[in-house]
Design a protein around this motif. Structure first.
Motif, PDB file in Angstrom:
ATOM      1  N   GLY A  60     -19.048   5.316  86.150  1.00  0.00           N
ATOM      2  CA  GLY A  60     -19.304   6.424  87.066  1.00  0.00           C
ATOM      3  C   GLY A  60     -20.771   6.526  87.440  1.00  0.00           C
ATOM      4  O   GLY A  60     -21.609   5.773  86.944  1.00  0.00           O
ATOM      5  N   HIS A  61     -21.046   7.446  88.324  1.00  0.00           N
ATOM      6  CA  HIS A  61     -22.415   7.698  88.778  1.00  0.00           C
ATOM      7  C   HIS A  61     -22.600   9.199  88.920  1.00  0.00           C
ATOM      8  O   HIS A  61     -21.645   9.946  89.102  1.00  0.00           O
ATOM      9  CB  HIS A  61     -22.676   7.029  90.127  1.00  0.00           C
ATOM     10  CG  HIS A  61     -22.561   5.537  90.098  1.00  0.00           C
ATOM     11  ND1 HIS A  61     -23.552   4.731  89.596  1.00  0.00           N
ATOM     12  CD2 HIS A  61     -21.554   4.716  90.496  1.00  0.00           C
ATOM     13  CE1 HIS A  61     -23.166   3.463  89.690  1.00  0.00           C
ATOM     14  NE2 HIS A  61     -21.955   3.430  90.238  1.00  0.00           N
ATOM     15  N   ASN A  62     -23.845   9.634  88.859  1.00  0.00           N
ATOM     16  CA  ASN A  62     -24.161  11.037  89.098  1.00  0.00           C
ATOM     17  C   ASN A  62     -25.535  11.131  89.752  1.00  0.00           C
ATOM     18  O   ASN A  62     -26.317  10.181  89.721  1.00  0.00           O
ATOM     19  CB  ASN A  62     -24.116  11.856  87.799  1.00  0.00           C
ATOM     20  CG  ASN A  62     -25.207  11.449  86.832  1.00  0.00           C
ATOM     21  OD1 ASN A  62     -25.172  10.372  86.253  1.00  0.00           O
ATOM     22  ND2 ASN A  62     -26.185  12.315  86.666  1.00  0.00           N
ATOM     23  N   GLY A  63     -25.787  12.290  90.331  1.00  0.00           N
ATOM     24  CA  GLY A  63     -27.074  12.466  91.004  1.00  0.00           C
ATOM     25  C   GLY A  63     -27.225  13.860  91.576  1.00  0.00           C
ATOM     26  O   GLY A  63     -26.558  14.799  91.145  1.00  0.00           O
ATOM     27  N   THR A  64     -28.092  13.973  92.563  1.00  0.00           N
ATOM     28  CA  THR A  64     -28.405  15.267  93.171  1.00  0.00           C
ATOM     29  C   THR A  64     -28.290  15.179  94.686  1.00  0.00           C
ATOM     30  O   THR A  64     -28.252  14.087  95.263  1.00  0.00           O
ATOM     31  CB  THR A  64     -29.838  15.716  92.821  1.00  0.00           C
ATOM     32  OG1 THR A  64     -30.757  14.732  93.315  1.00  0.00           O
ATOM     33  CG2 THR A  64     -30.010  15.903  91.330  1.00  0.00           C
ATOM     34  N   ILE A  65     -28.256  16.349  95.283  1.00  0.00           N
ATOM     35  CA  ILE A  65     -28.282  16.465  96.744  1.00  0.00           C
ATOM     36  C   ILE A  65     -28.912  17.822  97.065  1.00  0.00           C
ATOM     37  O   ILE A  65     -28.702  18.790  96.323  1.00  0.00           O
ATOM     38  CB  ILE A  65     -26.857  16.307  97.330  1.00  0.00           C
ATOM     39  CG1 ILE A  65     -26.883  16.242  98.841  1.00  0.00           C
ATOM     40  CG2 ILE A  65     -25.920  17.371  96.838  1.00  0.00           C
ATOM     41  CD1 ILE A  65     -25.599  15.715  99.428  1.00  0.00           C
ATOM     42  N   ALA A  66     -29.686  17.896  98.120  1.00  0.00           N
ATOM     43  CA  ALA A  66     -30.456  19.113  98.401  1.00  0.00           C
ATOM     44  C   ALA A  66     -29.721  20.086  99.314  1.00  0.00           C
ATOM     45  O   ALA A  66     -28.936  19.687 100.177  1.00  0.00           O
ATOM     46  CB  ALA A  66     -31.796  18.739  99.026  1.00  0.00           C
ATOM     47  N   LEU A  67     -30.017  21.354  99.102  1.00  0.00           N
ATOM     48  CA  LEU A  67     -29.538  22.403 100.000  1.00  0.00           C
ATOM     49  C   LEU A  67     -30.500  22.532 101.164  1.00  0.00           C
ATOM     50  O   LEU A  67     -31.715  22.465 100.991  1.00  0.00           O
ATOM     51  CB  LEU A  67     -29.493  23.733  99.256  1.00  0.00           C
ATOM     52  CG  LEU A  67     -28.246  23.980  98.421  1.00  0.00           C
ATOM     53  CD1 LEU A  67     -28.533  25.017  97.355  1.00  0.00           C
ATOM     54  CD2 LEU A  67     -27.099  24.441  99.296  1.00  0.00           C
ATOM     55  N   GLN A  68     -29.945  22.734 102.353  1.00  0.00           N
ATOM     56  CA  GLN A  68     -30.784  22.956 103.519  1.00  0.00           C
ATOM     57  C   GLN A  68     -31.024  24.452 103.737  1.00  0.00           C
ATOM     58  O   GLN A  68     -32.129  24.870 104.065  1.00  0.00           O
ATOM     59  CB  GLN A  68     -30.117  22.346 104.759  1.00  0.00           C
ATOM     60  CG  GLN A  68     -30.988  22.358 105.988  1.00  0.00           C
ATOM     61  CD  GLN A  68     -30.306  21.643 107.136  1.00  0.00           C
ATOM     62  OE1 GLN A  68     -29.641  22.272 107.946  1.00  0.00           O
ATOM     63  NE2 GLN A  68     -30.461  20.334 107.206  1.00  0.00           N
ATOM     64  N   SER A  69     -29.964  25.248 103.535  1.00  0.00           N
ATOM     65  CA  SER A  69     -30.076  26.695 103.716  1.00  0.00           C
ATOM     66  C   SER A  69     -28.838  27.370 103.133  1.00  0.00           C
ATOM     67  O   SER A  69     -27.880  26.699 102.747  1.00  0.00           O
ATOM     68  CB  SER A  69     -30.199  27.051 105.208  1.00  0.00           C
ATOM     69  OG  SER A  69     -29.024  26.637 105.896  1.00  0.00           O
TER      70      SER A  69
ATOM     71  N   GLY B 162     -27.750   4.009  99.519  1.00  0.00           N
ATOM     72  CA  GLY B 162     -27.507   3.504 100.870  1.00  0.00           C
ATOM     73  C   GLY B 162     -26.019   3.475 101.192  1.00  0.00           C
ATOM     74  O   GLY B 162     -25.602   3.814 102.308  1.00  0.00           O
ATOM     75  N   HIS B 163     -25.212   3.058 100.199  1.00  0.00           N
ATOM     76  CA  HIS B 163     -23.765   2.988 100.412  1.00  0.00           C
ATOM     77  C   HIS B 163     -23.164   4.389 100.579  1.00  0.00           C
ATOM     78  O   HIS B 163     -22.298   4.604 101.426  1.00  0.00           O
ATOM     79  CB  HIS B 163     -23.096   2.248  99.247  1.00  0.00           C
ATOM     80  CG  HIS B 163     -21.705   1.808  99.571  1.00  0.00           C
ATOM     81  ND1 HIS B 163     -20.845   1.308  98.633  1.00  0.00           N
ATOM     82  CD2 HIS B 163     -21.001   1.801 100.733  1.00  0.00           C
ATOM     83  CE1 HIS B 163     -19.678   1.014  99.203  1.00  0.00           C
ATOM     84  NE2 HIS B 163     -19.759   1.312 100.478  1.00  0.00           N
ATOM     85  N   LEU B 164     -23.628   5.352  99.782  1.00  0.00           N
ATOM     86  CA  LEU B 164     -23.124   6.724  99.901  1.00  0.00           C
ATOM     87  C   LEU B 164     -23.458   7.334 101.266  1.00  0.00           C
ATOM     88  O   LEU B 164     -22.704   8.154 101.791  1.00  0.00           O
ATOM     89  CB  LEU B 164     -23.701   7.609  98.788  1.00  0.00           C
ATOM     90  CG  LEU B 164     -23.197   7.327  97.371  1.00  0.00           C
ATOM     91  CD1 LEU B 164     -23.972   8.146  96.351  1.00  0.00           C
ATOM     92  CD2 LEU B 164     -21.700   7.609  97.249  1.00  0.00           C
TER      93      LEU B 164
ATOM     94  N   ILE C   9     -28.991  12.572  99.482  1.00  0.00           N
ATOM     95  CA  ILE C   9     -28.200  12.121  98.325  1.00  0.00           C
ATOM     96  C   ILE C   9     -29.045  11.185  97.459  1.00  0.00           C
ATOM     97  O   ILE C   9     -29.602  10.198  97.940  1.00  0.00           O
ATOM     98  CB  ILE C   9     -26.923  11.372  98.768  1.00  0.00           C
ATOM     99  CG1 ILE C   9     -25.989  12.308  99.534  1.00  0.00           C
ATOM    100  CG2 ILE C   9     -26.187  10.784  97.563  1.00  0.00           C
ATOM    101  CD1 ILE C   9     -24.801  11.592 100.159  1.00  0.00           C
ATOM    102  N   LYS C  10     -29.149  11.529  96.174  1.00  0.00           N
ATOM    103  CA  LYS C  10     -29.898  10.705  95.219  1.00  0.00           C
ATOM    104  C   LYS C  10     -29.010  10.328  94.051  1.00  0.00           C
ATOM    105  O   LYS C  10     -28.203  11.126  93.580  1.00  0.00           O
ATOM    106  CB  LYS C  10     -31.113  11.477  94.672  1.00  0.00           C
ATOM    107  CG  LYS C  10     -32.135  11.852  95.719  1.00  0.00           C
ATOM    108  CD  LYS C  10     -32.928  10.669  96.180  1.00  0.00           C
ATOM    109  CE  LYS C  10     -33.955  11.062  97.223  1.00  0.00           C
ATOM    110  NZ  LYS C  10     -34.409   9.929  98.007  1.00  0.00           N
ATOM    111  N   ASP C  11     -29.190   9.100  93.571  1.00  0.00           N
ATOM    112  CA  ASP C  11     -28.508   8.613  92.376  1.00  0.00           C
ATOM    113  C   ASP C  11     -29.443   8.808  91.187  1.00  0.00           C
ATOM    114  O   ASP C  11     -30.634   8.496  91.276  1.00  0.00           O
ATOM    115  CB  ASP C  11     -28.158   7.133  92.555  1.00  0.00           C
ATOM    116  CG  ASP C  11     -27.689   6.488  91.271  1.00  0.00           C
ATOM    117  OD1 ASP C  11     -26.818   7.068  90.598  1.00  0.00           O
ATOM    118  OD2 ASP C  11     -28.201   5.402  90.929  1.00  0.00           O
ATOM    119  N   ALA C  12     -28.918   9.313  90.067  1.00  0.00           N
ATOM    120  CA  ALA C  12     -29.749   9.567  88.880  1.00  0.00           C
ATOM    121  C   ALA C  12     -30.393   8.292  88.355  1.00  0.00           C
ATOM    122  O   ALA C  12     -31.483   8.322  87.784  1.00  0.00           O
ATOM    123  CB  ALA C  12     -28.913  10.228  87.791  1.00  0.00           C
TER     124      ALA C  12
END
Length: 196
Positions: free
Chosen positions: A49-58, A91-93, A80-83
């Motif tokens: 598996g994979h995990n990571g973060t993604i930012a809120l815009q508003s 890039g694939h995501l 989208i960032k991979d941990a």
């Protein structure tokens, strides 16, 4: 004279009835602080598996007193960032196989229905990914902070990617994918910190 008395009586009745009607308070809007808020994701496949973060815009949350009454947020899909810092995976995501961020730079969530008991709330709303909107339901917790901010946390939002047209290596869509299969469901954990 009778007409004046009747009019006066009606006016008095109208005044008395409105005097006891509680005024309807407008919900108070709290703006999401994108720097203090966070979204993490977990995706699993047969071999790991994979995990990571993604930012809120508003985002914003609406409250009637201490009760959540509505809200929405916008996710910046380009972040989208991979941990493990795999540029290849990131890039694939972002590619069309997954979230197609060149065409769909944001995803959104809007609350449609709530059931709250104390600081626990069950939220139903519309999640839009890649231009496709689906209804999802998940539990969350509300906390009022000493600095006047409010924190809303949903630790496990389960999303079926295939409902949004993301079919890459889905066993349900491609039964012969074998051990390269990626599970259809991924999880999000959302923490929103908002202030008036």
């Amino acid at each position: 004279m009778k007409l004046k008395t009747t009019s006066l009586a009606l006016l008095l009745v109208a005044f008395i009835s409105t005097a006891f009607v509680k005024p309807v308070a407008k919900p108070v809007s709290y703006t999401v602080d994108t720097e203090k808020s966070s979204i993490t994701w977990v995706g699993k496949k047969l071999t790991g598996g994979h995990n990571g973060t993604i930012a809120l815009q508003s985002g914003s949350l609406l409250f009637d007193g201490k009760k959540l009454s509505g809200g929405n947020f916008v996710i910046d899909m380009t972040t989208i960032k991979d941990a493990d810092k795999s540029e290849r995976l990131e890039g694939h995501l972002k590619a069309d196989d997954f979230f197609g961020v060149d065409k769909f730079a944001t995803s959104t969530f809007a609350i449609k229905k709530l059931a709250q008991s104390g600081n626990k709330v069950n939220i139903t709303g519309n999640l839009t990914i890649k231009g496709v909107t689906q209804s999802i339901t998940f539990p969350a917790t509300i906390a009022w902070n000493s600095d006047g901010t409010v924190t809303a946390v949903a630790e496990k939002i389960v999303v079926d990617r295939t409902k949004f047209g993301i079919k890459y290596r889905s066993k349900g869509m491609f039964p012969d994918v074998g051990d390269k299969m990626i599970y259809d469901e991924f999880e999000l954990a959302v923490k929103l910190v908002a202030k008036k």
